[in-house]
Design a protein around this motif. Sequence first.
Motif, mmCIF file in Angstrom:
data_model
loop_
_atom_site.group_PDB
_atom_site.id
_atom_site.type_symbol
_atom_site.label_atom_id
_atom_site.label_comp_id
_atom_site.label_asym_id
_atom_site.label_seq_id
_atom_site.Cartn_x
_atom_site.Cartn_y
_atom_site.Cartn_z
ATOM 1 N N ALA A 256 0.764 -1.236 -0.092
ATOM 2 C CA ALA A 256 -0.104 0.017 -0.066
ATOM 3 C C ALA A 256 1.006 1.114 0.177
ATOM 4 O O ALA A 256 0.450 2.303 -0.323
ATOM 5 C CB ALA A 256 -0.805 -0.206 1.192
ATOM 6 N N GLY A 257 2.210 1.164 0.324
ATOM 7 C CA GLY A 257 3.123 2.367 0.667
ATOM 8 C C GLY A 257 3.534 2.583 1.906
ATOM 9 O O GLY A 257 4.255 3.494 2.026
ATOM 10 N N LYS A 258 3.264 1.926 2.809
ATOM 11 C CA LYS A 258 3.353 2.209 4.199
ATOM 12 C C LYS A 258 5.120 2.325 4.352
ATOM 13 O O LYS A 258 5.528 3.126 4.979
ATOM 14 C CB LYS A 258 3.090 1.059 4.925
ATOM 15 N N THR A 259 5.882 1.190 3.917
ATOM 16 C CA THR A 259 7.113 1.283 4.049
ATOM 17 C C THR A 259 7.959 2.291 3.249
ATOM 18 O O THR A 259 8.845 2.854 3.675
ATOM 19 C CB THR A 259 7.967 -0.127 3.490
ATOM 20 N N ARG A 260 7.579 2.422 1.994
ATOM 21 C CA ARG A 260 7.896 3.403 1.185
ATOM 22 C C ARG A 260 7.972 4.987 2.000
ATOM 23 O O ARG A 260 8.733 5.826 2.130
ATOM 24 C CB ARG A 260 7.388 3.599 -0.224
ATOM 25 N N LEU A 261 6.553 5.267 2.581
ATOM 26 C CA LEU A 261 6.479 6.251 3.418
ATOM 27 C C LEU A 261 7.367 6.312 4.633
ATOM 28 O O LEU A 261 8.048 7.615 4.784
ATOM 29 C CB LEU A 261 4.964 6.154 3.784
ATOM 30 N N ALA A 262 7.494 5.252 5.175
ATOM 31 C CA ALA A 262 8.377 5.479 6.539
ATOM 32 C C ALA A 262 10.050 5.604 6.028
ATOM 33 O O ALA A 262 10.505 6.414 6.543
ATOM 34 C CB ALA A 262 8.360 4.021 7.161
#
Length: 317
Positions: free
Chosen positions: A33-39
């Motif tokens: 969903a993009g969580k790791t990229r956001l982090a």
Amino acid sequence: MLNIRTLDLGGRRAFSHPFAEGAITVVLGRNNAGKTRLARAVAGLDPSPPGTVFINGVDVSTLSARRRRVGLVYQAFVNYPNWSAFDNIASPMKAAGRGRGGDADEMAGTVKALADRLQIGDLLDRLPEALSGGQQQRVAIARALAQQGDVLVMDEPLVNLDYKLREELSLQLREIVQSDGLTVLYLTSDPKDAFTLGDEVLLLCERAKLQSGAPLDVYNAPVCAAAADLMSDPGVNRLDEHTLVRPEHLRLAPSAEGDAAFAAEVNSVETSGAETFLHCRVNGADWVARLPGMADVKAGAHVRLYAGKDDLIRLQA
């Protein structure tokens, strides 16, 4: 305070979001969903995607991870195996040049204070292999806090712990966040974390922001079917294109005049003792009913499920 402006994670659209100081924002999304990229964008671990990241009013988008002072805690118990708990916690301070000369006593005092807050003060001489999973995760949290940053990013750090440890660490984390005024991003795929930990929830889907707000507000008024589904475990049941009902809002008997009723064929039954899950077919679609207690229903049974009119989620066309 953390403020993200028009960050592009590679989804359908970029998004902006201010993350409150002294609060936990649960970033909720499925895999990819993009969580790791956001982090990683917040921490500066990857070349920054298009957009701007501000911490306490300073644009840190071009700064290295070390200069941002963003603490990170991962799902796995990431500790240096050959270092004691003390040395693991102290490692960010040593990397910053502290721990020499007169600073050594101050650093030791900081390590001890953090360890005491996380109830591992008597374990500082042990190697990670001599610690339980919960103790290792406390060491990892203490190490992240030792960076003395303003932002803490946590990637499902409690998922591998049993229920009691999760509950205990959740309470400790909330106390630390409130007392230290940290801005915390807590990444998860479990909607329960939004209610147990979150002051705010931010929903991510396909690397874009769907919705944000207080967890109960988002739960009660999802902006779309995907948002409703993210805030439900199991996922929402679809009555038609614009009407949904959550599994926990279904019952085997009506509770008020005018309740909606659905004919269902039970395919299988699961129970945890406290709850019973009926896996059904309703109007040709797969549904789940999440009922309290031990329901006396067998696979193959034909039952009627009921939901209050106010429990139906009606989406705008």
